[in-house]
Design a protein around this motif. Structure first.
Motif, PDB file in Angstrom:
ATOM      1  N   MET A   1       2.630  -6.943 -41.987  1.00  0.00           N
ATOM      2  CA  MET A   1       2.836  -5.622 -41.384  1.00  0.00           C
ATOM      3  C   MET A   1       4.276  -5.531 -40.873  1.00  0.00           C
ATOM      4  O   MET A   1       4.820  -6.487 -40.334  1.00  0.00           O
ATOM      5  CB  MET A   1       1.889  -5.409 -40.213  1.00  0.00           C
ATOM      6  CG  MET A   1       0.438  -5.374 -40.612  1.00  0.00           C
ATOM      7  SD  MET A   1       0.018  -3.843 -41.477  1.00  0.00           S
ATOM      8  CE  MET A   1       0.129  -2.679 -40.118  1.00  0.00           C
ATOM      9  N   GLU A  33       6.901   3.970 -42.622  1.00  0.00           N
ATOM     10  CA  GLU A  33       5.758   3.869 -43.528  1.00  0.00           C
ATOM     11  C   GLU A  33       6.205   3.423 -44.916  1.00  0.00           C
ATOM     12  O   GLU A  33       5.590   2.544 -45.538  1.00  0.00           O
ATOM     13  CB  GLU A  33       5.050   5.220 -43.620  1.00  0.00           C
ATOM     14  CG  GLU A  33       3.873   5.227 -44.588  1.00  0.00           C
ATOM     15  CD  GLU A  33       3.299   6.618 -44.779  1.00  0.00           C
ATOM     16  OE1 GLU A  33       2.089   6.780 -44.563  1.00  0.00           O
ATOM     17  OE2 GLU A  33       4.058   7.530 -45.154  1.00  0.00           O
ATOM     18  N   HIS A  36       7.269  -0.220 -44.984  1.00  0.00           N
ATOM     19  CA  HIS A  36       6.048  -1.046 -44.953  1.00  0.00           C
ATOM     20  C   HIS A  36       5.427  -1.146 -46.352  1.00  0.00           C
ATOM     21  O   HIS A  36       5.010  -2.225 -46.778  1.00  0.00           O
ATOM     22  CB  HIS A  36       5.053  -0.434 -43.972  1.00  0.00           C
ATOM     23  CG  HIS A  36       3.672  -0.993 -44.051  1.00  0.00           C
ATOM     24  ND1 HIS A  36       3.378  -2.313 -43.817  1.00  0.00           N
ATOM     25  CD2 HIS A  36       2.480  -0.398 -44.367  1.00  0.00           C
ATOM     26  CE1 HIS A  36       2.072  -2.514 -43.969  1.00  0.00           C
ATOM     27  NE2 HIS A  36       1.513  -1.364 -44.314  1.00  0.00           N
ATOM     28  N   ILE A  37       5.381  -0.036 -47.071  1.00  0.00           N
ATOM     29  CA  ILE A  37       4.790  -0.026 -48.418  1.00  0.00           C
ATOM     30  C   ILE A  37       5.589  -0.918 -49.356  1.00  0.00           C
ATOM     31  O   ILE A  37       5.018  -1.713 -50.120  1.00  0.00           O
ATOM     32  CB  ILE A  37       4.705   1.420 -48.947  1.00  0.00           C
ATOM     33  CG1 ILE A  37       3.672   2.213 -48.149  1.00  0.00           C
ATOM     34  CG2 ILE A  37       4.366   1.436 -50.439  1.00  0.00           C
ATOM     35  CD1 ILE A  37       3.743   3.715 -48.346  1.00  0.00           C
ATOM     36  N   GLU A  40       4.792  -4.513 -48.490  1.00  0.00           N
ATOM     37  CA  GLU A  40       3.429  -4.860 -48.899  1.00  0.00           C
ATOM     38  C   GLU A  40       3.387  -5.191 -50.386  1.00  0.00           C
ATOM     39  O   GLU A  40       2.760  -6.167 -50.808  1.00  0.00           O
ATOM     40  CB  GLU A  40       2.480  -3.687 -48.609  1.00  0.00           C
ATOM     41  CG  GLU A  40       2.028  -3.585 -47.167  1.00  0.00           C
ATOM     42  CD  GLU A  40       1.026  -4.664 -46.809  1.00  0.00           C
ATOM     43  OE1 GLU A  40      -0.024  -4.753 -47.452  1.00  0.00           O
ATOM     44  OE2 GLU A  40       1.330  -5.445 -45.883  1.00  0.00           O
ATOM     45  N   ARG A 163      -3.693   8.468 -54.259  1.00  0.00           N
ATOM     46  CA  ARG A 163      -3.510   7.578 -53.122  1.00  0.00           C
ATOM     47  C   ARG A 163      -2.098   6.983 -53.181  1.00  0.00           C
ATOM     48  O   ARG A 163      -1.400   7.110 -54.183  1.00  0.00           O
ATOM     49  CB  ARG A 163      -4.542   6.444 -53.158  1.00  0.00           C
ATOM     50  CG  ARG A 163      -5.977   6.912 -53.072  1.00  0.00           C
ATOM     51  CD  ARG A 163      -6.327   7.398 -51.663  1.00  0.00           C
ATOM     52  NE  ARG A 163      -7.776   7.535 -51.505  1.00  0.00           N
ATOM     53  CZ  ARG A 163      -8.448   8.650 -51.656  1.00  0.00           C
ATOM     54  NH1 ARG A 163      -7.799   9.754 -52.008  1.00  0.00           N
ATOM     55  NH2 ARG A 163      -9.749   8.703 -51.469  1.00  0.00           N
ATOM     56  N   VAL A 164      -1.709   6.288 -52.109  1.00  0.00           N
ATOM     57  CA  VAL A 164      -0.417   5.591 -52.123  1.00  0.00           C
ATOM     58  C   VAL A 164      -0.445   4.483 -53.177  1.00  0.00           C
ATOM     59  O   VAL A 164       0.506   4.316 -53.946  1.00  0.00           O
ATOM     60  CB  VAL A 164      -0.095   5.025 -50.728  1.00  0.00           C
ATOM     61  CG1 VAL A 164       1.165   4.170 -50.769  1.00  0.00           C
ATOM     62  CG2 VAL A 164       0.081   6.165 -49.731  1.00  0.00           C
ATOM     63  N   GLU A 182      -7.837   4.539 -48.077  1.00  0.00           N
ATOM     64  CA  GLU A 182      -6.646   3.904 -47.488  1.00  0.00           C
ATOM     65  C   GLU A 182      -6.582   4.227 -45.999  1.00  0.00           C
ATOM     66  O   GLU A 182      -5.643   4.853 -45.507  1.00  0.00           O
ATOM     67  CB  GLU A 182      -5.381   4.377 -48.206  1.00  0.00           C
ATOM     68  CG  GLU A 182      -5.296   3.886 -49.646  1.00  0.00           C
ATOM     69  CD  GLU A 182      -4.061   4.334 -50.382  1.00  0.00           C
ATOM     70  OE1 GLU A 182      -3.696   3.689 -51.383  1.00  0.00           O
ATOM     71  OE2 GLU A 182      -3.446   5.341 -49.972  1.00  0.00           O
ATOM     72  N   TRP A 184      -6.035   3.623 -42.081  1.00  0.00           N
ATOM     73  CA  TRP A 184      -5.144   2.840 -41.219  1.00  0.00           C
ATOM     74  C   TRP A 184      -4.026   2.140 -41.998  1.00  0.00           C
ATOM     75  O   TRP A 184      -3.589   1.045 -41.642  1.00  0.00           O
ATOM     76  CB  TRP A 184      -5.939   1.806 -40.412  1.00  0.00           C
ATOM     77  CG  TRP A 184      -7.100   2.403 -39.695  1.00  0.00           C
ATOM     78  CD1 TRP A 184      -7.063   3.343 -38.700  1.00  0.00           C
ATOM     79  CD2 TRP A 184      -8.479   2.137 -39.935  1.00  0.00           C
ATOM     80  NE1 TRP A 184      -8.326   3.673 -38.312  1.00  0.00           N
ATOM     81  CE2 TRP A 184      -9.230   2.952 -39.037  1.00  0.00           C
ATOM     82  CE3 TRP A 184      -9.172   1.291 -40.809  1.00  0.00           C
ATOM     83  CZ2 TRP A 184     -10.609   2.937 -38.996  1.00  0.00           C
ATOM     84  CZ3 TRP A 184     -10.550   1.280 -40.773  1.00  0.00           C
ATOM     85  CH2 TRP A 184     -11.251   2.086 -39.878  1.00  0.00           C
ATOM     86  N   GLN A 185      -3.555   2.777 -43.079  1.00  0.00           N
ATOM     87  CA  GLN A 185      -2.469   2.220 -43.890  1.00  0.00           C
ATOM     88  C   GLN A 185      -2.801   0.821 -44.425  1.00  0.00           C
ATOM     89  O   GLN A 185      -1.930  -0.047 -44.532  1.00  0.00           O
ATOM     90  CB  GLN A 185      -1.165   2.173 -43.095  1.00  0.00           C
ATOM     91  CG  GLN A 185      -0.608   3.565 -42.762  1.00  0.00           C
ATOM     92  CD  GLN A 185       0.722   3.500 -42.066  1.00  0.00           C
ATOM     93  OE1 GLN A 185       0.889   2.777 -41.086  1.00  0.00           O
ATOM     94  NE2 GLN A 185       1.679   4.240 -42.580  1.00  0.00           N
ATOM     95  N   TYR A 187      -3.779  -1.012 -47.721  1.00  0.00           N
ATOM     96  CA  TYR A 187      -3.674  -0.724 -49.143  1.00  0.00           C
ATOM     97  C   TYR A 187      -4.308  -1.836 -49.970  1.00  0.00           C
ATOM     98  O   TYR A 187      -4.081  -3.019 -49.721  1.00  0.00           O
ATOM     99  CB  TYR A 187      -2.200  -0.552 -49.532  1.00  0.00           C
ATOM    100  CG  TYR A 187      -1.496   0.504 -48.708  1.00  0.00           C
ATOM    101  CD1 TYR A 187      -1.886   1.833 -48.771  1.00  0.00           C
ATOM    102  CD2 TYR A 187      -0.456   0.152 -47.842  1.00  0.00           C
ATOM    103  CE1 TYR A 187      -1.252   2.807 -48.013  1.00  0.00           C
ATOM    104  CE2 TYR A 187       0.184   1.111 -47.078  1.00  0.00           C
ATOM    105  CZ  TYR A 187      -0.214   2.435 -47.169  1.00  0.00           C
ATOM    106  OH  TYR A 187       0.410   3.393 -46.398  1.00  0.00           O
ATOM    107  N   ASN A 204       3.630  11.078 -48.436  1.00  0.00           N
ATOM    108  CA  ASN A 204       3.439  11.950 -47.280  1.00  0.00           C
ATOM    109  C   ASN A 204       4.682  12.739 -46.901  1.00  0.00           C
ATOM    110  O   ASN A 204       4.703  13.423 -45.876  1.00  0.00           O
ATOM    111  CB  ASN A 204       2.962  11.118 -46.083  1.00  0.00           C
ATOM    112  CG  ASN A 204       1.591  10.526 -46.316  1.00  0.00           C
ATOM    113  OD1 ASN A 204       0.727  11.141 -46.932  1.00  0.00           O
ATOM    114  ND2 ASN A 204       1.382   9.298 -45.848  1.00  0.00           N
TER     115      ASN A 204
END
Length: 318
Positions: A1, A33, A36-37, A40, A163-164, A182, A184-185, A187, A204
Motif C-alpha cells: 500500500m 490513487e 498506488h495502482i 500494485e 473496473r480499474v 473493487e 476499498w481499493q 484490486y 476516476n
C-alpha cells in the motif's frame, strides 16, 4: 500500500477528519490513487506495459508512472498501436518522450498488417477499428500480463463499466459479467495463463481533472491540443484533417479554421472543435463550460452504432 502525498496547507486550513493531518486536494487524491495502482501492478505482475500514443491521457499516465517509481526508472516498456494515420505532431512528441526518459517502445503497425494482407482497409478509410488485431497479437507475442490504458469512466458509457483491473481472456476479449468487485481499493490481479489484465489508473478522473493536473504539473503536450490554424473539411458534423486516408472526398471542400483537438486518435475519425483557447487556462475554462464529452463531440468511430465502443472492447480494443 502507498500513502497519499502530504501537501502544504495554510494556518487556517482545517485538519482532515480532525486528526491533525493536512487536507488533501482533489488532484492529490487522484494522483495518490494512480500511484498506488502503478505500484500494485509492479508488485503483482511480471510483464506490464503502458499503452502510449502521445495523447494527453497517456502522457498524464506516463507522468504518474515516473512519479510512482522515482528516482528509479519506470520498470515498464511502452506500447503504441500505430494506425499509419496519426497526427505528425503526436508521433514526434511520442518519439521525443521515449528518448528523453530512455524508455523502450513497442510499436504494433496497422499499416504492416494491411501490407501483408492480414487486415483490409475499410471503405470509409477509418483505421481506428483496425487496431484491435495488432494490439492483441502484440500482447500475446510479448506475453504482457498487465496493460495500462488511459481510459476514463467519464468518456463513454462502455468505459464507465470497466473496473480499474479489467480481466481479459486468452483471446483478449472483455466480458462485463466477469468484472470483479473493487471495494476499498483492493484490486484482484489473478489471471489464468494466456489471460491478461487491462489496468486503468485514470478511471476516476474527468477530462477537467486531467487538464487541471496538466496545469499543476506543467506537463508539456503536443501543440494540437491548443488553438491553431489548420486545413480541415466538414464530414458528419465534424471538422476532419485532410490527408492520404481518403479525405476529403468529392464535394467536400477544405478551409483554414482556428481549431484545437480535445482528444487525439486516428486522423480519419478524430474531429477538431472550433476554439480560440491557446493557453491551458483558456482550455480549462472551455472544458468547464462544455456539455459534451470529448469522445461524444469528436470521435466518429464511436458513432458507428449505439454500442460501438462496447462491441470493440469485447473484441479486445482499448
Amino acid at each position: 500500500m502507498t500513502t497519499a502525498p502530504v501537501t502544504e496547507t495554510t494556518d487556517n486550513a482545517p485538519p482532515a477528519s480532525g486528526r491533525g493531518y493536512p487536507q488533501l486536494s482533489h488532484l492529490d487524491v487522484l494522483e495518490s490513487e494512480a500511484v498506488h495502482i502503478f505500484r500494485e501492478v509492479a508488485g503483482e505482475f511480471e510483464r506490464p506495459v503502458i499503452l502510449f500514443s502521445g495523447g494527453k491521457d497517456s502522457i498524464v499516465m506516463l507522468h504518474l508512472a515516473l512519479k510512482a517509481f522515482a528516482p528509479a526508472p519506470v520498470p515498464f516498456s511502452l506500447l503504441h498501436v500505430d494506425t499509419g494515420h496519426n497526427f505528425p505532431e503526436v508521433i514526434d512528441y511520442r518519439d521525443r518522450t521515449v528518448a528523453a526518459h530512455g524508455l523502450r517502445l513497442h510499436v504494433a503497425s496497422v499499416q504492416e498488417y494491411i501490407d501483408n494482407g492480414r487486415l483490409r482497409e475499410r471503405p470509409d478509410g477509418t483505421r481506428n477499428p483496425l487496431q484491435t488485431v495488432p494490439l492483441t497479437e502484440k500482447i500475446a507475442a510479448e506475453r504482457f500480463d498487465a496493460v495500462f490504458g488511459g481510459g476514463r469512466r467519464d468518456e463513454e458509457k462502455a468505459r464507465a463499466k470497466e473496473r480499474v483491473f479489467s480481466l481479459r481472456d486468452e483471446f483478449s476479449q472483455w466480458d462485463p459479467r466477469r468484472q470483479r468487485p473493487e471495494l476499498w481499493q483492493l484490486y484482484n490481479g489473478r489471471h489464468a495463463p494466456g489471460e491478461h489484465v487491462r489496468v486503468f489508473p485514470l478511471s476516476n478522473w474527468t477530462e477537467l481533472d486531467v487538464w487541471q493536473y496538466i496545469a499543476r504539473e506543467k506537463i508539456e503536450l503536443p501543440r494540437i491540443y491548443y488553438a491553431h490554424e489548420r486545413e480541415v473539411f466538414r464530414r458528419n458534423g465534424m471538422w476532419l484533417t485532410a490527408g492520404e486516408w481518403d479525405g476529403p472526398k468529392e464535394g467536400e471542400t477544405t478551409e483554414t479554421r482556428l481549431i484545437r483537438y480535445r482528444t487525439v486518435g486516428d486522423m480519419s475519425c478524430t474531429g477538431a472543435v472550433d476554439s480560440d483557447a491557446a493557453t491551458i487556462e483558456q482550455v480549462i475554462a472551455e472544458i468547464a463550460a462544455s456539455r459534451l464529452t470529448e469522445r461524444g463531440a469528436t470521435r466518429a468511430d464511436d458513432k458507428l452504432s449505439e454500442a460501438a465502443m462496447e462491441d470493440r472492447k469485447r473484441e479486445g480494443y482499448f
